[in-house]
Design an enzyme around this catalytic site. Sequence first.
Site, PDB file in Angstrom:
ATOM      1  N   ARG A  19      17.390  42.152  25.659  1.00  0.00           N
ATOM      2  CA  ARG A  19      18.093  41.653  24.465  1.00  0.00           C
ATOM      3  C   ARG A  19      17.163  41.683  23.247  1.00  0.00           C
ATOM      4  O   ARG A  19      17.583  41.959  22.127  1.00  0.00           O
ATOM      5  CB  ARG A  19      18.658  40.247  24.689  1.00  0.00           C
ATOM      6  CG  ARG A  19      17.608  39.197  24.953  1.00  0.00           C
ATOM      7  CD  ARG A  19      18.166  37.769  24.914  1.00  0.00           C
ATOM      8  NE  ARG A  19      17.172  36.833  25.416  1.00  0.00           N
ATOM      9  CZ  ARG A  19      17.137  35.553  25.108  1.00  0.00           C
ATOM     10  NH1 ARG A  19      18.042  35.036  24.301  1.00  0.00           N
ATOM     11  NH2 ARG A  19      16.206  34.782  25.617  1.00  0.00           N
ATOM     12  N   SER A  46      20.791  33.954  20.209  1.00  0.00           N
ATOM     13  CA  SER A  46      20.652  34.287  21.629  1.00  0.00           C
ATOM     14  C   SER A  46      20.703  35.798  21.859  1.00  0.00           C
ATOM     15  O   SER A  46      19.957  36.333  22.661  1.00  0.00           O
ATOM     16  CB  SER A  46      21.781  33.651  22.454  1.00  0.00           C
ATOM     17  OG  SER A  46      21.701  32.250  22.447  1.00  0.00           O
ATOM     18  N   GLU A  67      35.678  34.636  20.255  1.00  0.00           N
ATOM     19  CA  GLU A  67      35.378  35.998  20.696  1.00  0.00           C
ATOM     20  C   GLU A  67      36.532  36.957  20.505  1.00  0.00           C
ATOM     21  O   GLU A  67      36.323  38.129  20.165  1.00  0.00           O
ATOM     22  CB  GLU A  67      34.918  35.986  22.159  1.00  0.00           C
ATOM     23  CG  GLU A  67      33.555  35.320  22.386  1.00  0.00           C
ATOM     24  CD  GLU A  67      33.577  33.803  22.325  1.00  0.00           C
ATOM     25  OE1 GLU A  67      34.696  33.219  22.367  1.00  0.00           O
ATOM     26  OE2 GLU A  67      32.510  33.177  22.217  1.00  0.00           O
ATOM     27  N   ASP A 126      21.128  27.997  33.244  1.00  0.00           N
ATOM     28  CA  ASP A 126      22.425  27.678  32.641  1.00  0.00           C
ATOM     29  C   ASP A 126      23.578  27.787  33.637  1.00  0.00           C
ATOM     30  O   ASP A 126      24.622  27.175  33.461  1.00  0.00           O
ATOM     31  CB  ASP A 126      22.705  28.576  31.437  1.00  0.00           C
ATOM     32  CG  ASP A 126      22.134  27.992  30.143  1.00  0.00           C
ATOM     33  OD1 ASP A 126      21.904  26.773  30.096  1.00  0.00           O
ATOM     34  OD2 ASP A 126      21.924  28.761  29.192  1.00  0.00           O
ATOM     35  N   GLN A 130      27.696  30.953  32.453  1.00  0.00           N
ATOM     36  CA  GLN A 130      27.070  31.768  31.393  1.00  0.00           C
ATOM     37  C   GLN A 130      26.622  33.139  31.901  1.00  0.00           C
ATOM     38  O   GLN A 130      26.034  33.920  31.161  1.00  0.00           O
ATOM     39  CB  GLN A 130      25.843  31.041  30.804  1.00  0.00           C
ATOM     40  CG  GLN A 130      26.031  29.552  30.587  1.00  0.00           C
ATOM     41  CD  GLN A 130      26.972  29.219  29.465  1.00  0.00           C
ATOM     42  OE1 GLN A 130      26.756  29.614  28.329  1.00  0.00           O
ATOM     43  NE2 GLN A 130      28.044  28.497  29.771  1.00  0.00           N
ATOM     44  N   ARG A 176      18.479  38.395  29.614  1.00  0.00           N
ATOM     45  CA  ARG A 176      17.770  37.331  28.926  1.00  0.00           C
ATOM     46  C   ARG A 176      16.258  37.329  29.168  1.00  0.00           C
ATOM     47  O   ARG A 176      15.492  37.138  28.240  1.00  0.00           O
ATOM     48  CB  ARG A 176      18.355  35.985  29.343  1.00  0.00           C
ATOM     49  CG  ARG A 176      17.671  34.804  28.737  1.00  0.00           C
ATOM     50  CD  ARG A 176      18.365  33.508  29.143  1.00  0.00           C
ATOM     51  NE  ARG A 176      17.834  32.358  28.436  1.00  0.00           N
ATOM     52  CZ  ARG A 176      16.836  31.613  28.908  1.00  0.00           C
ATOM     53  NH1 ARG A 176      16.274  31.901  30.052  1.00  0.00           N
ATOM     54  NH2 ARG A 176      16.401  30.582  28.211  1.00  0.00           N
TER      55      ARG A 176
END
Lengths: 326, 277
Positions: A19, A46, A67, A126, A130, A176
Amino acid sequence: MAGASSGLQSKRELGKATRDAFGRALEALGADHPEVVVVDGDVGNSTRTEWFGKKYPNRFFNVGIAESNLVGVAAGLAASNKTAVIASFAAFITCNAYDQLRMSVAYPGMNVKVVGSHAGISIGEDGASQMGIEDVALMCALPGFVVIVPSDEGSAKAATKAMLEYKGPVYLRCGRPEVPKLYPEGQVPFQIGKANKLRDGKDLTIVANGIMVAMALDAAEALVGEGIEARVLDMHTVKPIDRDALVSAAKETGAMVVAEEHLAHGGLGSVVAYTLAESHPVPIRFVNLLDTFAESGAPDALLKKYGLTAAKIVEAGRSAAGAKKR
Amino acid sequence: MANNLDALLARARSIREDIVKMTTEAGSGHPSSSMSAAEVVTALYFGGFLKHDPRSPQWPDRDRFILSKGHAAPVLYAALAQSGYFPHDEIMTLRKIDSPVEGHPNMKRLPGVEASTGSLGQGLSIGVGHALAARVDGKSYHTYVMTGDGEIEEGQIWEAAASAAKYQLDNLTLIVDRNHFQQTGPAEEVLNMDPIDGKFTAFGWKTQVINGNDLREVLQALDRANAVKGMPTCIVSLTHKGQGMLNLLRRLGDTNFHGKPLPAQNLNEALAEIAAS
Ligand SMILES: Cc1ncc(C[n+]2csc(CCOP(=O)(O)OP(=O)(O)O)c2C)c(N)n1
Ligand SMILES: [Mg+2]
């Protein structure tokens, strides 16, 4: 089993998260691509689109936690000749806005680049809500979408460039955590639809993408000790799949393992099996998340618990190679 | 009432203590999003509003509380643990592998959790479903839903709002935790939804705007909501994100503090600030 370390703790040097590499590449490419606009859904810090947003505030829109509206807005921007890049967590952008992706983007073939961050279970603590673990299946199902799953910093950067230069809908999957570097700086071969052969072998082919590529390389090293020489393909593009690379691998090595950080149904494994079943069937084994949601936990602990390790690839490789007709 | 209020204020403090302790131990999570909601959750679980039985989490007549803003799970876990749904020390396993005390609420693994949430925007619709089921079954239970103020940007919230009004669900109460921040900045700047009460009024809801960090006001608002007939109620609960550790957050230079645990070295300072609140 030296070399076949588990999870993200490969012996390879850690690079940026995919990312982060996407975010930096987008920011840099923004200068040469005035047609690029970015739409965010309150998660730019994020997904890293905020870096583009800070540099080009006039081409950055945060529409809030919404979204489906986000996807529709992107379709409108694209219809007015913008290259619309949209990003949210993979789970939210693909699942929450699927009808909009289907009807407003895929059906008319809009030039929208959909980026799903926080894919897979390696996001960790998380938890399942998620974690995008069905995104590849969903996006492959939409006619006309290109689906890309880069494995490291360099390939995520190259994928971002290729995605912006390609005309039409693209899904780019990002993760991530920081991930091992697989490609030397500035030397990343990247062509949409063309697999990268990272290692050659005659006994087995391991097809992988995302974080599983580093583990595939570790597994291939470990298999040498068992007399199995494994080829490793970084299958960064799931759709269109590199049929030629798969068919020649099937012919030349005769057995296959497909490893991905995704559910069993509809992911890379399904695509590979579908492709080979028609042309050159060989024994295939699968390393993936099967048919279950994961949970909260540290990334490496989760990868181990849910069977995404080099050791699991080794096991699968042994089994696939052993199933070959001699 | 005064004694009871003191007890409830103490309860809210102890919920806040649990929130910072468990998230700091976990090393991740959303303490500030949890802290803003402490008075409302305290009033519901300990102020006599939720009829529930921790020994029988699936009791069909229980009142329901759905935490739609699932990232604020720690405030729910503190209330559930202190109510006796599971051993209190389990909150310290928050976000660890194998623990049912997950990063976001998981109703399949933790008793007392009414809905699995974490993808924003979905809890109010589920609440409408519970409220309709009560009507079908002729039951008198009440369903409470809490959303964030950023969360109400999701279109599904407004689809749910319209359906709740259509069916005149006076057994449904929504609390919007209006803490003025969302993930990337002030809610008024990211996407201004003001007037929130005006929007719900226009959708056919009874609305109230209260100071949601004032327990007395929260208790009164919940009482009034119970008395409403023929329409659902929305309580716009004006709060501070991180209420109870605001001085510390100011000193740390981040009064949103979204999705960050307190560093271990600041834990005692936070606990002291909570104790003095
Ligand atoms: C559908 C969806 N989109 C995005 C997110 C990521 N996200 C988690 S919390 C959050 C901000 C929530 O703001 P708010 O509702 O105001 O809650 P607060 O934390 O302020 O209490 C976002 C965008 C999510 N969880 N779900
Ligand atoms: Mg908020």
